[in-house]
Design an enzyme around this catalytic site. Structure first.
Site, PDB file in Angstrom:
ATOM      1  N   ASN A 195      37.193  45.504  28.339  1.00  0.00           N
ATOM      2  CA  ASN A 195      38.496  45.247  28.948  1.00  0.00           C
ATOM      3  C   ASN A 195      39.582  45.356  27.883  1.00  0.00           C
ATOM      4  O   ASN A 195      39.380  45.022  26.716  1.00  0.00           O
ATOM      5  CB  ASN A 195      38.520  43.896  29.669  1.00  0.00           C
ATOM      6  CG  ASN A 195      38.277  42.722  28.757  1.00  0.00           C
ATOM      7  OD1 ASN A 195      37.499  42.804  27.817  1.00  0.00           O
ATOM      8  ND2 ASN A 195      38.933  41.612  29.037  1.00  0.00           N
ATOM      9  N   ILE A 196      40.727  45.854  28.328  1.00  0.00           N
ATOM     10  CA  ILE A 196      41.871  46.031  27.441  1.00  0.00           C
ATOM     11  C   ILE A 196      43.101  45.492  28.157  1.00  0.00           C
ATOM     12  O   ILE A 196      43.426  45.944  29.262  1.00  0.00           O
ATOM     13  CB  ILE A 196      42.058  47.519  27.073  1.00  0.00           C
ATOM     14  CG1 ILE A 196      40.827  48.021  26.318  1.00  0.00           C
ATOM     15  CG2 ILE A 196      43.339  47.714  26.248  1.00  0.00           C
ATOM     16  CD1 ILE A 196      40.818  49.522  26.076  1.00  0.00           C
ATOM     17  N   GLU A 197      43.751  44.532  27.534  1.00  0.00           N
ATOM     18  CA  GLU A 197      44.982  43.959  28.091  1.00  0.00           C
ATOM     19  C   GLU A 197      46.181  44.442  27.290  1.00  0.00           C
ATOM     20  O   GLU A 197      46.077  44.698  26.091  1.00  0.00           O
ATOM     21  CB  GLU A 197      44.934  42.424  28.014  1.00  0.00           C
ATOM     22  CG  GLU A 197      43.847  41.814  28.853  1.00  0.00           C
ATOM     23  CD  GLU A 197      43.751  40.302  28.673  1.00  0.00           C
ATOM     24  OE1 GLU A 197      43.027  39.681  29.445  1.00  0.00           O
ATOM     25  OE2 GLU A 197      44.384  39.753  27.753  1.00  0.00           O
ATOM     26  N   CYS A 230      39.896  46.879  33.209  1.00  0.00           N
ATOM     27  CA  CYS A 230      38.674  46.081  33.094  1.00  0.00           C
ATOM     28  C   CYS A 230      37.572  46.921  32.446  1.00  0.00           C
ATOM     29  O   CYS A 230      37.596  48.153  32.492  1.00  0.00           O
ATOM     30  CB  CYS A 230      38.206  45.630  34.468  1.00  0.00           C
ATOM     31  SG  CYS A 230      39.380  44.605  35.360  1.00  0.00           S
ATOM     32  N   GLU A 277      34.488  47.334  33.369  1.00  0.00           N
ATOM     33  CA  GLU A 277      33.674  48.099  34.315  1.00  0.00           C
ATOM     34  C   GLU A 277      34.322  49.442  34.645  1.00  0.00           C
ATOM     35  O   GLU A 277      33.679  50.480  34.656  1.00  0.00           O
ATOM     36  CB  GLU A 277      33.478  47.316  35.620  1.00  0.00           C
ATOM     37  CG  GLU A 277      32.833  45.965  35.462  1.00  0.00           C
ATOM     38  CD  GLU A 277      33.854  44.851  35.289  1.00  0.00           C
ATOM     39  OE1 GLU A 277      34.814  45.011  34.507  1.00  0.00           O
ATOM     40  OE2 GLU A 277      33.673  43.805  35.940  1.00  0.00           O
ATOM     41  N   CYS A 301      36.107  42.308  39.340  1.00  0.00           N
ATOM     42  CA  CYS A 301      37.259  41.880  40.133  1.00  0.00           C
ATOM     43  C   CYS A 301      37.368  42.799  41.360  1.00  0.00           C
ATOM     44  O   CYS A 301      36.638  43.791  41.489  1.00  0.00           O
ATOM     45  CB  CYS A 301      38.530  41.946  39.286  1.00  0.00           C
ATOM     46  SG  CYS A 301      39.125  43.629  39.015  1.00  0.00           S
ATOM     47  N   CYS A 350      38.154  46.498  40.644  1.00  0.00           N
ATOM     48  CA  CYS A 350      36.932  47.196  40.212  1.00  0.00           C
ATOM     49  C   CYS A 350      35.977  47.413  41.375  1.00  0.00           C
ATOM     50  O   CYS A 350      35.305  48.441  41.456  1.00  0.00           O
ATOM     51  CB  CYS A 350      36.232  46.411  39.108  1.00  0.00           C
ATOM     52  SG  CYS A 350      37.047  46.543  37.514  1.00  0.00           S
TER      53      CYS A 350
HETATM   54 ZN   LIG Z   1      38.088  44.566  37.276  1.00  0.00          ZN
END
Ligand SMILES: [Zn+2]
Length: 131
Positions: free
Chosen positions: A37-39, A48, A50, A83, A86
């Site tokens: 995941n990269i914010e 996310c 996935e 989520c 995803c």
């Molecule tokens: Zn997700």
């Protein structure tokens, strides 16, 4: 698989939530695609783990029937699950029987579910009449 997921977790970039996730997509030919995941400071532009891994497989030409399973790990004590953004991507880009296997960090708690299990009453390409 678990050891590689633990290594990947170190590449997660989650300065806002500090919730780190790593994912590995395994294809039927044995190739794997990795994601974390990269914010960003504009949350909608993050991704996310996935989807990051799944989109990499798709970008390399893999199709729905090639995606065998997806492995996920987070740093917590409980396995995490995709989520709902995803889940839509999984529903569209994987087969209903594709396995999602989620590990907690220590690998002592593992849950396996299918895309079909994760996405009951889903909206998909059959609703749009696209193939
Ligand atoms: Zn997700």
């Amino acid at each position: 698989m678990q050891e590689r997921l633990r290594e990947l977790l170190e590449n997660s970039y989650a300065p806002l939530s500090n919730y780190k996730v790593a994912a590995i997509v395994k294809c039927s030919d044995g190739n794997t695609f990795e994601g974390v995941n990269i914010e960003t400071t504009s949350p909608a532009s993050g991704v996310c783990a996935e989807r990051n891994a799944l989109y990499s497989a798709i970008a390399q030409g893999y199709k729905k029937n090639d995606i065998e399973s997806i492995y996920i790990m987070n740093k917590g004590e409980k396995p995490c699950f995709p989520c709902f953004i995803c889940r839509q991507a999984l529903n569209d880009l994987c087969n209903p029987e594709t396995f999602i296997v989620s590990f907690n960090y220590k690998g002592t708690n593992t849950v396996s579910v299918t895309v079909k299990d994760l996405c009951p009453f889903s909206f998909g390409e059959e609703d749009l009449n696209v193939k």
